[in-house]
Structures are given as C-alpha cells and as structure tokens.
Design an enzyme around this catalytic site. Structure first.
Site, PDB file in Angstrom:
ATOM      1  N   LYS A 114     118.582  11.474 143.612  1.00 39.37           N
ATOM      2  CA  LYS A 114     120.019  11.465 143.324  1.00 39.37           C
ATOM      3  C   LYS A 114     120.352  12.267 142.074  1.00 39.37           C
ATOM      4  O   LYS A 114     121.395  12.926 142.009  1.00 39.37           O
ATOM      5  CB  LYS A 114     120.510  10.021 143.171  1.00 39.37           C
ATOM      6  CG  LYS A 114     120.566   9.252 144.480  1.00 39.37           C
ATOM      7  CD  LYS A 114     121.221   7.905 144.302  1.00 39.37           C
ATOM      8  CE  LYS A 114     121.397   7.200 145.646  1.00 39.37           C
ATOM      9  NZ  LYS A 114     122.090   5.901 145.511  1.00 39.37           N
ATOM     10  N   LYS A 207     118.766  11.905 157.674  1.00 39.44           N
ATOM     11  CA  LYS A 207     119.444  10.642 157.916  1.00 39.44           C
ATOM     12  C   LYS A 207     120.958  10.834 157.904  1.00 39.44           C
ATOM     13  O   LYS A 207     121.493  11.610 157.110  1.00 39.44           O
ATOM     14  CB  LYS A 207     119.042   9.638 156.834  1.00 39.44           C
ATOM     15  CG  LYS A 207     119.533   8.218 157.060  1.00 39.44           C
ATOM     16  CD  LYS A 207     119.016   7.317 155.956  1.00 39.44           C
ATOM     17  CE  LYS A 207     119.558   5.901 156.109  1.00 39.44           C
ATOM     18  NZ  LYS A 207     119.116   5.022 155.007  1.00 39.44           N
ATOM     19  N   LYS A 210     126.844   9.213 154.239  1.00 40.38           N
ATOM     20  CA  LYS A 210     128.226   9.351 153.782  1.00 40.38           C
ATOM     21  C   LYS A 210     128.399  10.576 152.894  1.00 40.38           C
ATOM     22  O   LYS A 210     129.503  11.094 152.756  1.00 40.38           O
ATOM     23  CB  LYS A 210     128.642   8.106 152.993  1.00 40.38           C
ATOM     24  CG  LYS A 210     128.769   6.846 153.824  1.00 40.38           C
ATOM     25  CD  LYS A 210     129.257   5.674 152.997  1.00 40.38           C
ATOM     26  CE  LYS A 210     128.180   5.081 152.144  1.00 40.38           C
ATOM     27  NZ  LYS A 210     128.607   3.835 151.466  1.00 40.38           N
TER      28      LYS A 210
END
Length: 345
Positions: A114, A207, A210
């Site tokens: 991230k 995957k 969002k």
C-alpha cells in the site's frame, strides 16, 4: 479459560462494496449469523489511514451499512456498527502499539504494497494498521475471524499480540481472577467458501478491487441491472469455448473466474457449471451469467438505494449496534486497565 465463540469481521468504507466482497465475505457472514454471535463492523478508523474527504466518508459509512443489511445481515441478530463509535478500538489499539514489536510490523507485506515506494510519506496509522485490527478483534475476545488471503498475515499478528499480552501480564491476569493466566483468546481464521477470491473482470490474474481505476473491472453492489449486464458482456475472455472439465480452466484465468462467479451465484459447483455449459461460446455463457447476476444482485442495489434515502434510520441502526458493542467491549477494557496497572474511575 474457555471463551464463548464469537465472530468479528468488518470492511472499510472506501468505495462501493463489490461482487468480490459479497461472494468472498458477506455470504459467509450471513450464514455465520445463523449459528454464532456475530459482530460486523464498518471499520472507519482504518479508512482514515489514508486521507478521506469528510463528507464522502460519512456517506460511505452509511452506504456500506446499508449494503450489509440489503445483502442479508440482520442488525437484530448480529451487531452492526461503525468502529469509531466504540472507543475501545482506539484505546486497545494504543495498548497493542506498546505490546507489538517493530520487527513484527516490518514483516507485514500489505503495508509495503500500500505504501509503495513512497513509504516515508505513509501515515503512522497505515503502518500500525495491523495493531488496530488486532484490537478490533480482541476488544470483544472474538474467537473466529472470516478473512481473505490478504488479511491472513494480520490475523497471525493478532494471535501473536494476544499471546504476548497473556505472557507479559500473566501474574496480573491471575490476580484479577483468571486462574489460567489467559486473558485474550488466539482467534482462528474462518476460511471462506469456493468463491473466496473473485478476480477482476478485466484481468483474471488480479483480485477484484475497489481501488482499481477501471469501474469495468468490478461489479459494484450498487450497480443497476443494465450496468451489471453490460460489465459482464465486456468482461475479458479468450477465444476458446468453455471446457467440459475443471482441468480445462488451467491457464485460462478469465474463464476460470467467470465460471467460479456463476457457480457461487447459483449455489452450484464448477464441475456442475461446466457440465451444463461445456463447449459453449462465451457469448452464450455471458448472457446466462448476466441473468444470474442481475437476479441475485439488483435487489441488493435497489434496497441499498432505498435505505440511503433514510439516513436517520441507518444512523439509528449504527447507534444501536454501537451501544450493544460497547456493552461487550467496555468491561473487557476495564479489565485490561486493571491488568496493566492503569487507574480507572
């Protein structure tokens, strides 16, 4: 001591929940609430580890709550609330910051993913995220946590923190009346079913997410029927017809993903789906998949939109859930303070 079985899980209010959230988690949550005491949280404190627009965050908290309920979570049977309304999460999160070791956090692969190359500009909250996740679980002495592959490492950390707390304060734990010296359980993962990992509609090796910049990569649980059908029709495939056996899906990630989605939506199995559609072209299969997806998902979107017209009712549900959550967490936090030597009123 023996701990009562209790389930905890949650999702961040960052972007709309999507098909992967539904098949990979929410369907299992719905089943678990039939047999277990369940606590389902909108983890808004986790959301602010990166900057959020305040007005959008408030809207997103309500939308995720509405989607939970529209999908089938019963706020009378389960506890449904947003994390920031229960102070035990933040309090215990800080205590766990003082229990967990830097070396443990340095091994967390999700922070590296991230934060990327700009790690020096990442928030401290993003780095310490796994300690707060441990607090989310252990503030309720939850024994079972439904997790996907990307969160399994964080659950292992929660187990390590629970064990270290129990070891560090064993004498105090015994002194407050827990003769076996075990204050926190070591929560077990609950592995999800056959569609645990729903992949992107644009790239079967990634995957469904969002955060993907392409809205065509996912089916949002707020999408209307026409949008659902259009996204499935545009989903990436290969030129070969569907195989008749699961072995034929190897090295065909997009085909594998769409067949898995169909099986999960139909409550069927991949072999059964291939027995019916083996040899068919994707044009035929996509039409059947779109019909199945619309039938299953558009009522969720319709009900979510209806609930979002009644924000006061959503807020009432969250407040009621938070009060029920505090009734569990506050006595545990009082004991935590006694164990570690903090003076409380």
């Amino acid at each position: 001591m023996k701990f009562n079985e209790r389930v905890f899980s949650g999702m961040q209010p960052t972007g709309s929940l999507h098909l992967g959230n539904y098949l990979g988690a929410i369907l299992q949550w719905i089943e678990l609430q039939k047999t277990h005491e369940c606590i389902y949280c909108v983890v808004d404190l986790h959301a602010i580890t990166v900057w959020q627009d305040p007005a959008e965050l408030s809207r997103a908290i309500r939308q995720v709550t509405a989607t939970y309920i529209s999908a089938g979570l019963d706020p009378m049977r389960s506890i449904v609330f947003n994390q920031s309304q229960v102070s035990a999460h933040a309090e215990l999160g800080w205590i766990f910051n003082c229990v967990a070791r830097l070396g443990w956090l340095n091994r967390m692969t999700q922070f590296k993913e991230k934060a990327g190359k700009d790690r020096e500009n990442a928030s401290v909250g993003l780095y310490a995220y796994p300690n707060l996740m441990a607090a989310d679980i252990l503030a309720y002495r939850a024994t079972h946590v439904p997790v996907g592959e990307d969160q399994k490492q964080h659950l292992e950390l929660a187990r390590d923190i629970a064990q270290k707390f129990n070891n560090d304060f064993r004498e105090s734990i015994v002194r407050v009346g827990r003769e076996d010296g075990i204050f926190f359980p070591q929560p077990d993962p609950v592995i999800t079913g056959p569609a645990t990992r729903v992949m992107s509609l644009r790239d079967g090796t990634k995957k469904m997410s969002k955060s993907d910049p392409s809205d065509l990569s996912r089916i949002n649980l707020t999408d209307d029927a026409d949008t659902i059908a259009r996204k499935i029709q545009k989903a990436k495939t290969d030129p070969e017809p569907l195989p008749s056996e699961p072995a034929g899906l190897k090295a065909r990630p997009e085909a594998d993903n769409l067949v898995g989605i169909y099986a999960a939506l139909a409550g069927s199995s991949v072999p059964d789906v291939l027995a019916e559609y083996g040899g068919a072209q994707f044009s035929t299969f996509k039409k059947a998949l779109a019909e199945r997806a619309v039938e299953r998902l558009s009522p969720i979107a319709d009900e979510t939109r209806r609930m979002m017209q009644q924000p006061d009712e959503i807020d009432r549900i969250l407040a009621d859930g938070a009060a029920r959550a505090r009734a569990i967490a506050d006595p545990i936090m009082a004991e935590v303070k006694d164990v570690i030597g903090l003076i409380r009123s």
